[in-house]
Design a protein around this motif. Structure first.
Motif, PDB file in Angstrom:
ATOM      1  N   ASP A  62      30.703  39.665  46.198  1.00 25.92           N
ATOM      2  CA  ASP A  62      29.359  40.147  46.496  1.00 25.92           C
ATOM      3  C   ASP A  62      28.342  39.028  46.296  1.00 25.92           C
ATOM      4  OD1 ASP A  62      30.442  42.600  47.006  1.00 25.92           O
ATOM      5  OD2 ASP A  62      29.747  43.532  45.147  1.00 25.92           O
ATOM      6  N   TYR A  63      27.227  39.111  46.989  1.00 27.37           N
ATOM      7  CA  TYR A  63      26.206  38.077  46.902  1.00 27.37           C
ATOM      8  C   TYR A  63      24.835  38.713  47.048  1.00 27.37           C
ATOM      9  CZ  TYR A  63      26.662  38.671  51.952  1.00 27.37           C
ATOM     10  OH  TYR A  63      26.732  39.216  53.208  1.00 27.37           O
ATOM     11  N   ASP A  64      23.817  38.045  46.508  1.00 29.19           N
ATOM     12  CA  ASP A  64      22.424  38.467  46.656  1.00 29.19           C
ATOM     13  C   ASP A  64      21.767  37.628  47.746  1.00 29.19           C
ATOM     14  OD1 ASP A  64      22.598  40.313  44.549  1.00 29.19           O
ATOM     15  OD2 ASP A  64      22.196  38.754  43.063  1.00 29.19           O
ATOM     16  N   PHE A  65      20.890  38.258  48.492  1.00 34.35           N
ATOM     17  CA  PHE A  65      20.213  37.524  49.557  1.00 34.35           C
ATOM     18  C   PHE A  65      18.777  38.000  49.700  1.00 34.35           C
ATOM     19  CE2 PHE A  65      21.985  41.253  51.677  1.00 34.35           C
ATOM     20  CZ  PHE A  65      20.975  41.658  52.532  1.00 34.35           C
ATOM     21  N   ALA A  66      17.972  37.158  50.308  1.00 39.40           N
ATOM     22  CA  ALA A  66      16.623  37.530  50.749  1.00 39.40           C
ATOM     23  C   ALA A  66      16.651  37.570  52.269  1.00 39.40           C
ATOM     24  CB  ALA A  66      15.599  36.521  50.254  1.00 39.40           C
ATOM     25  N   GLN A  67      15.739  38.329  52.858  1.00 38.59           N
ATOM     26  CA  GLN A  67      15.791  38.514  54.308  1.00 38.59           C
ATOM     27  C   GLN A  67      14.407  38.751  54.877  1.00 38.59           C
ATOM     28  OE1 GLN A  67      17.910  42.046  55.838  1.00 38.59           O
ATOM     29  NE2 GLN A  67      19.003  40.627  57.170  1.00 38.59           N
ATOM     30  N   GLU A  68      14.247  38.301  56.102  1.00 35.25           N
ATOM     31  CA  GLU A  68      13.040  38.576  56.878  1.00 35.25           C
ATOM     32  C   GLU A  68      13.466  39.182  58.200  1.00 35.25           C
ATOM     33  OE1 GLU A  68       9.471  35.866  56.654  1.00 35.25           O
ATOM     34  OE2 GLU A  68      10.118  35.503  58.720  1.00 35.25           O
ATOM     35  N   ILE A  69      12.892  40.319  58.542  1.00 33.70           N
ATOM     36  CA  ILE A  69      13.182  40.991  59.808  1.00 33.70           C
ATOM     37  C   ILE A  69      11.877  41.153  60.573  1.00 33.70           C
ATOM     38  CG2 ILE A  69      13.873  43.183  60.867  1.00 33.70           C
ATOM     39  CD1 ILE A  69      16.017  43.475  58.772  1.00 33.70           C
ATOM     40  N   ASN A  97      20.635  28.787  53.953  1.00 30.93           N
ATOM     41  CA  ASN A  97      20.637  29.767  55.039  1.00 30.93           C
ATOM     42  C   ASN A  97      21.886  30.628  54.996  1.00 30.93           C
ATOM     43  OD1 ASN A  97      18.247  29.472  56.666  1.00 30.93           O
ATOM     44  ND2 ASN A  97      18.980  27.423  57.190  1.00 30.93           N
ATOM     45  N   TRP A  98      21.742  31.882  55.407  1.00 33.17           N
ATOM     46  CA  TRP A  98      22.892  32.769  55.457  1.00 33.17           C
ATOM     47  C   TRP A  98      23.014  33.320  56.864  1.00 33.17           C
ATOM     48  CZ3 TRP A  98      27.265  32.862  53.553  1.00 33.17           C
ATOM     49  CH2 TRP A  98      28.063  34.010  53.437  1.00 33.17           C
ATOM     50  N   GLN A  99      22.886  34.591  57.062  1.00 37.11           N
ATOM     51  CA  GLN A  99      23.150  35.168  58.376  1.00 37.11           C
ATOM     52  C   GLN A  99      21.879  35.287  59.205  1.00 37.11           C
ATOM     53  OE1 GLN A  99      25.569  38.650  58.298  1.00 37.11           O
ATOM     54  NE2 GLN A  99      27.080  37.762  56.948  1.00 37.11           N
ATOM     55  N   ALA A 100      22.096  35.357  60.520  1.00 38.97           N
ATOM     56  CA  ALA A 100      20.994  35.541  61.463  1.00 38.97           C
ATOM     57  C   ALA A 100      21.476  36.463  62.577  1.00 38.97           C
ATOM     58  CB  ALA A 100      20.547  34.199  62.034  1.00 38.97           C
ATOM     59  N   GLU A 101      20.539  37.217  63.150  1.00 39.44           N
ATOM     60  CA  GLU A 101      20.857  38.132  64.254  1.00 39.44           C
ATOM     61  C   GLU A 101      19.664  38.266  65.169  1.00 39.44           C
ATOM     62  OE1 GLU A 101      23.808  41.787  63.598  1.00 39.44           O
ATOM     63  OE2 GLU A 101      21.988  41.898  62.396  1.00 39.44           O
TER      64      GLU A 101
END
Length: 199
Positions: A62-69, A97-101
């Motif tokens: 498991d991991y923690d992330f921040a995100q902008e949508i 950087n992690w994931q992008a969509e």
């Protein structure tokens, strides 16, 4: 035979440069084009959102992330969905950087152009995965969609199933994303709570 075009060169071949794109989309309903009437049921989702969440499968841990949508529109009957996330360490400092969509949400319309509660969505990621989702809106603050078709490139992540639930709860955007890889069955992938920071 000759390769020459008897009609001459196409008119665009030597045309002057084109000005910048004149039809920008917006996540701010106070500016830009009017929201298409078919999107009124999705109005609470339009905006710029930022927050944090936790991810897991198919990662080993498991991991923690921040995100902008960013959920925006350009006046036509669909919404543009753009998401980018970055990993966080135990002190909430960025790790990279992690994931992008990117994708589009659109309500299914009746013959006379009115929106139904049925939804279609397309999502694409740099992991070589393209997904088509179908589902429904529930009221104006909940959207539930399930993958109907998935394609991946030969070297891409072998995603074989997906389910996503989005909701507006006390002004925040919450979502849960389940994913199946190599027919593993749906398992929790990412979930987050994001606050509106624009729009």
């Amino acid at each position: 035979m000759t390769d020459e075009n008897p009609l001459g060169p196409p008119p665009w071949l030597n045309a002057p440069p084109v000005e910048r794109f004149p039809y920008e989309d917006t996540h701010d309903l106070r500016s830009g084009p009017d929201l298409h009437p078919a999107l009124l049921g999705l109005l609470p989702f339009v905006g710029l959102w930022r927050g944090r969440g936790q991810g897991g499968f198919p990662a080993d841990e498991d991991y923690d992330f921040a995100q902008e949508i960013r959920i925006s529109h350009d006046g036509r009957p669909f919404l543009r969905f753009e998401a980018r996330s970055w990993l966080l360490d135990a002190d909430s400092k960025p790790l990279g950087n992690w994931q992008a969509e990117q994708g589009y949400w659109r309500p299914v319309l009746t013959d006379d152009g009115r929106a139904t509660d049925e939804m279609e969505a397309t999502m694409i990621s740099p992991e070589g995965v393209a997904e088509i989702y179908v589902g429904k809106t529930i009221g104006s603050t909940r959207l539930e969609i399930e993958a109907d078709a998935i394609a991946y490139t030969p070297g891409g992540l072998h995603v074989t199933g997906g389910h996503r639930l989005f909701g507006i709860v006390e002004g925040a955007l919450l979502y849960a994303h389940e994913q199946a890889v190599d027919d593993s069955g749906l398992r929790p992938h990412m979930s987050a709570r994001l606050l509106r920071i624009g729009g």
